[in-house]
Structures are given as structure tokens and as C-alpha cells.
Write a protein that holds these residues in place. Structure first.
Motif, PDB file in Angstrom:
ATOM      1  N   MET A   1       0.777  -1.129  -0.003  1.00 51.75           N
ATOM      2  CA  MET A   1       0.038   0.069  -0.064  1.00 51.75           C
ATOM      3  C   MET A   1       0.708   1.289  -0.095  1.00 51.75           C
ATOM      4  O   MET A   1       1.944   1.321   0.691  1.00 51.75           O
ATOM      5  CB  MET A   1      -0.853   0.088   1.254  1.00 51.75           C
ATOM      6  CG  MET A   1      -1.599   1.364   1.435  1.00 51.75           C
ATOM      7  SD  MET A   1      -3.066   1.156   2.854  1.00 51.75           S
ATOM      8  CE  MET A   1      -2.021   0.843   4.120  1.00 51.75           C
ATOM      9  N   ARG A   2       0.704   2.251  -0.647  1.00 55.01           N
ATOM     10  CA  ARG A   2       1.440   3.422  -0.782  1.00 55.01           C
ATOM     11  C   ARG A   2       0.410   4.650  -0.299  1.00 55.01           C
ATOM     12  O   ARG A   2      -0.884   4.603  -0.730  1.00 55.01           O
ATOM     13  CB  ARG A   2       1.580   3.680  -2.334  1.00 55.01           C
ATOM     14  CG  ARG A   2       2.011   5.298  -2.337  1.00 55.01           C
ATOM     15  CD  ARG A   2       2.939   5.249  -3.801  1.00 55.01           C
ATOM     16  NE  ARG A   2       4.141   4.338  -4.148  1.00 55.01           N
ATOM     17  CZ  ARG A   2       5.098   4.583  -5.067  1.00 55.01           C
ATOM     18  NH1 ARG A   2       4.706   5.315  -6.012  1.00 55.01           N
ATOM     19  NH2 ARG A   2       5.812   3.762  -4.860  1.00 55.01           N
ATOM     20  N   VAL A   3       0.966   5.242   0.713  1.00 57.14           N
ATOM     21  CA  VAL A   3       0.072   6.447   1.337  1.00 57.14           C
ATOM     22  C   VAL A   3       0.802   7.793   1.024  1.00 57.14           C
ATOM     23  O   VAL A   3       2.121   7.863   1.499  1.00 57.14           O
ATOM     24  CB  VAL A   3      -0.067   5.985   2.794  1.00 57.14           C
ATOM     25  CG1 VAL A   3      -0.873   7.225   3.496  1.00 57.14           C
ATOM     26  CG2 VAL A   3      -0.694   4.684   3.122  1.00 57.14           C
ATOM     27  N   ASP A  19       5.503   3.566   1.142  1.00 53.38           N
ATOM     28  CA  ASP A  19       5.119   2.166   0.697  1.00 53.38           C
ATOM     29  C   ASP A  19       5.195   1.378   1.888  1.00 53.38           C
ATOM     30  O   ASP A  19       6.192   1.136   2.669  1.00 53.38           O
ATOM     31  CB  ASP A  19       6.243   1.822  -0.652  1.00 53.38           C
ATOM     32  CG  ASP A  19       5.569   2.194  -1.815  1.00 53.38           C
ATOM     33  OD1 ASP A  19       4.486   2.613  -1.801  1.00 53.38           O
ATOM     34  OD2 ASP A  19       6.340   2.045  -2.734  1.00 53.38           O
ATOM     35  N   SER A  21       4.397  -3.050   2.349  1.00 54.22           N
ATOM     36  CA  SER A  21       3.843  -4.398   1.721  1.00 54.22           C
ATOM     37  C   SER A  21       3.488  -5.135   2.718  1.00 54.22           C
ATOM     38  O   SER A  21       3.191  -6.345   2.654  1.00 54.22           O
ATOM     39  CB  SER A  21       5.278  -4.985   1.090  1.00 54.22           C
ATOM     40  OG  SER A  21       6.205  -5.175   2.172  1.00 54.22           O
ATOM     41  N   ASP A  63      -2.497   4.988  -2.957  1.00 53.95           N
ATOM     42  CA  ASP A  63      -3.583   4.105  -2.543  1.00 53.95           C
ATOM     43  C   ASP A  63      -4.613   4.988  -1.649  1.00 53.95           C
ATOM     44  O   ASP A  63      -5.838   4.574  -1.670  1.00 53.95           O
ATOM     45  CB  ASP A  63      -3.188   2.820  -2.249  1.00 53.95           C
ATOM     46  CG  ASP A  63      -2.437   1.940  -3.151  1.00 53.95           C
ATOM     47  OD1 ASP A  63      -2.486   1.930  -4.350  1.00 53.95           O
ATOM     48  OD2 ASP A  63      -1.377   1.780  -2.711  1.00 53.95           O
ATOM     49  N   VAL A 153      -0.576   3.880   7.722  1.00 54.31           N
ATOM     50  CA  VAL A 153      -0.052   2.406   7.404  1.00 54.31           C
ATOM     51  C   VAL A 153      -0.382   1.517   8.311  1.00 54.31           C
ATOM     52  O   VAL A 153      -0.969   0.226   8.512  1.00 54.31           O
ATOM     53  CB  VAL A 153       1.279   2.186   6.851  1.00 54.31           C
ATOM     54  CG1 VAL A 153       1.633   0.828   6.696  1.00 54.31           C
ATOM     55  CG2 VAL A 153       1.339   2.900   5.553  1.00 54.31           C
ATOM     56  N   GLY A 157      -4.791   0.908   7.704  1.00 56.22           N
ATOM     57  CA  GLY A 157      -4.347  -0.254   6.192  1.00 56.22           C
ATOM     58  C   GLY A 157      -5.785  -0.882   5.863  1.00 56.22           C
ATOM     59  O   GLY A 157      -5.967  -0.911   4.658  1.00 56.22           O
ATOM     60  N   SER A 160      -8.486   1.537   4.669  1.00 52.48           N
ATOM     61  CA  SER A 160      -8.211   2.058   3.441  1.00 52.48           C
ATOM     62  C   SER A 160      -8.474   0.796   2.219  1.00 52.48           C
ATOM     63  O   SER A 160      -8.884   1.266   1.157  1.00 52.48           O
ATOM     64  CB  SER A 160      -6.637   2.139   3.327  1.00 52.48           C
ATOM     65  OG  SER A 160      -6.333   3.531   4.102  1.00 52.48           O
ATOM     66  N   ARG A 161      -8.123  -0.118   2.554  1.00 46.00           N
ATOM     67  CA  ARG A 161      -8.428  -1.546   1.484  1.00 46.00           C
ATOM     68  C   ARG A 161      -9.734  -1.562   1.289  1.00 46.00           C
ATOM     69  O   ARG A 161     -10.341  -1.713   0.231  1.00 46.00           O
ATOM     70  CB  ARG A 161      -7.727  -2.621   1.843  1.00 46.00           C
ATOM     71  CG  ARG A 161      -6.118  -2.721   1.626  1.00 46.00           C
ATOM     72  CD  ARG A 161      -5.329  -4.002   1.872  1.00 46.00           C
ATOM     73  NE  ARG A 161      -5.525  -4.421   3.155  1.00 46.00           N
ATOM     74  CZ  ARG A 161      -4.625  -4.051   4.344  1.00 46.00           C
ATOM     75  NH1 ARG A 161      -3.713  -3.136   3.916  1.00 46.00           N
ATOM     76  NH2 ARG A 161      -4.936  -4.530   5.616  1.00 46.00           N
ATOM     77  N   ALA A 164     -10.899   1.650  -0.722  1.00 48.43           N
ATOM     78  CA  ALA A 164     -10.445   1.542  -1.976  1.00 48.43           C
ATOM     79  C   ALA A 164     -11.301   0.542  -2.716  1.00 48.43           C
ATOM     80  O   ALA A 164     -11.546   0.884  -3.945  1.00 48.43           O
ATOM     81  CB  ALA A 164      -9.085   1.098  -2.128  1.00 48.43           C
TER      82      ALA A 164
END
Length: 179
Positions: A1-3, A19, A21, A63, A153, A157, A160-161, A164
Motif C-alpha cells: 500500500m502506498r500512502v 510504501d 508491503s 492508494d 499504514v 491499512g 483503506s483497502r 479503496a
């Protein structure tokens, strides 16, 4: 994920991209500050900051976007400028369908350092440590933006997913109705 973390300010707006992972493994993508001249009218200052935020969003393609939640300060003029820049940042992200999370300063401090009462130096030291940097990013607005991204993050996280995925589903539905 990029924030993309945004520490809103009218004179200096911190921008930091991280970033991840998964887990605590994070890396620095970019860090900087968008500036506006104090002698310009407010609309032009907001436009300058907004243009820079747009460029960062287009270049780094995050993201999610994490913005510091504006809280009441003694200086009303300062809080107004900060709130206006926050709005510009949130609109820029919304135009791209990106989820936006607001984090309070104490949430950021707690997520990054383990204490919601940590001072700026402690938070900056943890930013250096978590991102494995050689030095603290300067000015403080830049380091604060990275702390916001790190906080997101670590704390946001999963949300956010979900956001998204919902945004992608809405975009797909909109495209279906336009066809």
C-alpha cells in the motif's frame, strides 16, 4: 500500500509518501514541502498548494491519503489556513477516487512512537528509525507528513483497502451508467 501523508499548512504543507508491503516494513518514496508566498491573496496561496498536491498525487499514485485532522488552536488565523489547505487536499484526493483518512496529532504520535504525548523530536526520531533514513527530513512539516503516512499504514491499512474497494466499485457502476 502506498500512502501520501499531508501535514496541512498555508505557508508550508508537508508531503510524504510511504510504501508498505504489509506489517511494519515501510520505505520512503518521497518527501517534501509545498510552499505559498505569504504576500499572495489567500485564493492564490490555496491554488499554489493545491497544484503541488495534484502533482504529487499524479506522480506518486498513492492508494490512500492521510491528512492531519485540524484541531482548535489559539490562533484562529492559523487554524483557518490549515483547515482550508486540508479541504484542498481532501478534494484533490476525492477527485481521483482515493480514500482519505483524518488522523489527530495524538493518534499520529501514539502510532509512530507509542505515546500520544510524544514530542516532535521523539516522533521525528521514530520516522527516521521506521523508514531506515540517515537523517530527519527537514523542515518539520516534511517529517510530520511522513509520520501521518506511517500512522495510516499502521492504523488504517485495513480500512483503506475496504474504502479503496468500495471506491472502485462505485467507479465501475458510474462507468456502466455512462456507457
Amino acid at each position: 500500500m502506498r500512502v501520501l501523508g499531508i501535514d496541512p499548512g498555508l505557508t508550508r504543507c508537508g508531503l510524504g509518501v510511504v510504501d508498505s508491503s504489509g506489517g511494519r516494513a515501510m520505505s520512503l518514496v518521497a518527501v517534501g514541502v509545498a510552499r505559498s508566498a505569504t504576500d499572495l491573496p489567500i485564493a492564490e496561496r490555496l491554488h499554489a498548494i493545491g497544484t503541488e498536491i495534484d502533482a504529487w498525487l499524479d506522480l506518486h499514485r498513492p492508494d490512500a491519503v492521510a491528512v492531519e485532522r485540524v484541531f482548535s488552536q489559539h490562533n484562529v488565523r492559523t487554524v483557518m489556513g490549515t483547515a482550508q489547505v486540508s479541504g484542498v487536499a481532501m478534494v484533490a484526493a476525492a477527485r481521483r477516487g482515493l480514500p482519505v483518512a483524518l488522523h489527530t496529532p495524538s493518534e499520529v504520535k501514539a502510532a509512530v512512537s507509542g505515546s500520544g504525548r510524544a514530542d516532535k523530536a521523539q516522533v521525528a526520531a521514530m520516522v527516521v528509525r521506521l523508514l531506515r533514513l540517515d537523517a530527519t527530513p527537514k523542515p518539520a512539516d516534511a517529517s510530520d507528513a511522513l509520520a501521518l503516512a506511517i500512522c495510516h499504514v499502521l492504523r488504517g491499512g485495513a480500512q483503506s483497502r475496504i474504502d479503496a474497494a468500495l471506491a472502485a466499485a462505485r467507479a465501475t457502476r458510474r462507468q456502466g451508467t455512462l456507457a
